[in-house]
Design an enzyme around this catalytic site. Structure first.
Site, PDB file in Angstrom:
ATOM      1  N   ASP A   1     -21.908  -7.064  40.589  1.00 26.09           N
ATOM      2  CA  ASP A   1     -23.365  -7.148  40.785  1.00 26.09           C
ATOM      3  C   ASP A   1     -24.076  -6.027  40.031  1.00 26.09           C
ATOM      4  OD1 ASP A   1     -25.835  -7.860  41.704  1.00 26.09           O
ATOM      5  OD2 ASP A   1     -25.594  -6.905  43.657  1.00 26.09           O
TER       6      ASP A   1
ATOM      7  N   ASP B   1     -29.712  -9.770  35.446  1.00 21.01           N
ATOM      8  CA  ASP B   1     -29.083  -9.589  36.751  1.00 21.01           C
ATOM      9  C   ASP B   1     -27.955 -10.580  36.990  1.00 21.01           C
ATOM     10  OD1 ASP B   1     -28.620  -8.824  39.368  1.00 21.01           O
ATOM     11  OD2 ASP B   1     -30.188 -10.121  40.167  1.00 21.01           O
TER      12      ASP B   1
END
Ligand SMILES: *[C@@H]1O[C@H](CO)[C@@H](O)[C@H](O)[C@H]1NC(C)=O
Ligand SMILES: *[C@@H]1O[C@H](CO)[C@@H](O)[C@H](O)[C@H]1NC(C)=O
Ligand SMILES: *[C@@H]1O[C@H](CO)[C@@H](O)[C@H](O)[C@H]1NC(C)=O
Length: 366
Positions: A97, A251
């Protein structure tokens, strides 16, 4: 300076370069799920944006209150990596992440301690946009790939947790400041991420291979708290969708592509008959008649395909006989300093290189 990439309509393997171009981490799509397991993902992505703006405000000292970190909406995670912890290493299925920075294991397979596992005496507690974990912080060695072993990595042992279905933890490769306030009693301590330690331990290759287009990390708040970049403009065919230089983020924890609501409206209005299915899937519906006339969507730095493959409709809880698209409204108007998110659907077609030492993000064809 920045050149647009062409649209390539073929989904290829996704890889994320952790530090330099020579160290890549293979990310595997999660398989074996059935039913409408992606239903709700578009709305969850928008919720993540709200948390990301709040989290940056808190770390910047502009806001008080909750320590919610906008990490991955884990129920909708599509990409994980196999990471070893300890010696001999136990391998875990971990979400990579770029939007959060704590690393931990234990939410699926429990943390197996070995002779390299050193307790720090700190408690760790992280609340995400959806879910949380708490437990104790250790130092241990982490095997990212053969020959890339990071020693003395701070890592959480998740003893209590919620909403981490199907994954063993997160490897957080976002900016270090996002770890502030997650330890106790050392509430003011930042936790070095795997990227910080790889740098310090000299594990980062400096050579850059291939033709990668780099763009500097943005200084615009709040995108500067993430892997933020400016795009200089975006177009749908001949129509200008993003009219000037604006900041947003790249992201890996967001599935779709989101753009500010006013820009989304321009995009939707350019596709005859398209509408926003906000009541059900949260996706744009694109009439089949309009598909032959669809134009490239180009982010200057980049470009991408826009259609969700029909075979994926079931997973998104969508009508079987409608065509949906990947690009959706972010949930706020442009001008907030975090006006787009380039999510996984883009990175399926490109390498994204998150270059910590040089504070820049690079893109190249997969
Ligand atoms: C290991 O990391 C901790 C903090 O993360 C640091 O205080 C300590 O000096 C490091 N030890 C070594 C041997 O690098
Ligand atoms: C990046 O975008 C922001 C708006 O989001 C703008 O204020 C800023 O000037 C831009 N930076 C560059 C270097 O173009
Ligand atoms: C969504 O629901 C509202 C209220 O039931 C309705 O007026 C609207 O037409 C629906 N929109 C779509 C796109 O189905």
């Amino acid at each position: 300076m920045l050149s647009p990439f062409l649209v390539v309509p073929v989904a290829l393997a996704t890889q994320l370069s952790l530090v330099g171009a020579a160290t890549t981490l293979a990310l595997s799509p999660v398989s074996g799920r059935s039913g409408a397991y992606m239903q709700g993902a578009p709305d969850a992505g928008r919720t993540r944006v709200t948390h990301m703006k709040e989290r940056a405000a808190r770390v910047a000292g502009y806001a008080e209150g909750s320590t919610t970190i906008p990490a991955t909406n884990l129920a909708y995670v599509q990409y994980t990596a196999n990471i070893g912890v300890g010696s001999p290493p136990t391998y875990y299925n971990i979400v990579v992440d770029t939007g959060s920075s704590n690393t931990f294991v234990g939410t699926g397979n429990p943390y197996v301690k070995t002779s390299t596992s050193v307790p720090t005496g700190q408690e760790v507690n992280v609340t995400y946009g959806s879910g949380f974990f708490s437990g104790y912080e250790y130092l241990d060695q982490v095997t990212i790939a053969p020959g890339l072993v990071i020693v003395n990595q701070s890592i959480g042992d998740a003893l209590e947790y919620a909403d981490f279905e199907g994954v063993d933890g997160i490897i957080g490769v976002g900016p270090t400041d996002l770890t502030l306030g997650t330890l106790y009693p050392a509430v003011d301590a930042a936790i070095p991420t795997v990227m910080d330690n790889a740098l310090k331990q000299g594990l980062i290759p400096t050579e850059i291979l291939g033709s990668i287009t780099y763009t500097p990390v943005t200084t615009t708040y709040p995108s500067n708290y993430y892997w933020g970049i400016n795009v200089t403009s975006a177009t749908y065919g001949e129509t200008t969708v993003i009219p000037a230089s604006y900041a947003g983020i790249v992201d890996t924890g967001t599935t779709l592509i989101y753009i500010a609501d006013d820009w989304y409206q321009t995009y939707q209005d350019s596709i005859p008959g398209a509408y926003y299915d906000g009541n059900n899937t949260g996706l744009i519906v694109i009439p089949f008649e309009a598909i032959p006339f669809m134009q490239p969507f180009t982010f200057y730095v980049s470009g991408m395909a826009q259609l969700l493959p029909l075979w994926q409709n079931e997973a998104w809880g969508a009508e079987p006989n409608l065509q949906y698209g990947y690009i959706g409204p972010i949930g706020s108007l442009s001008g907030e300093g975090l006006d787009f998110i380039i999510g996984q659907k883009f990175m399926e077609r490109f390498y994204a290189v998150f270059d910590t030492p040089n504070s820049r993000v690079g893109f190249a064809y997969t």
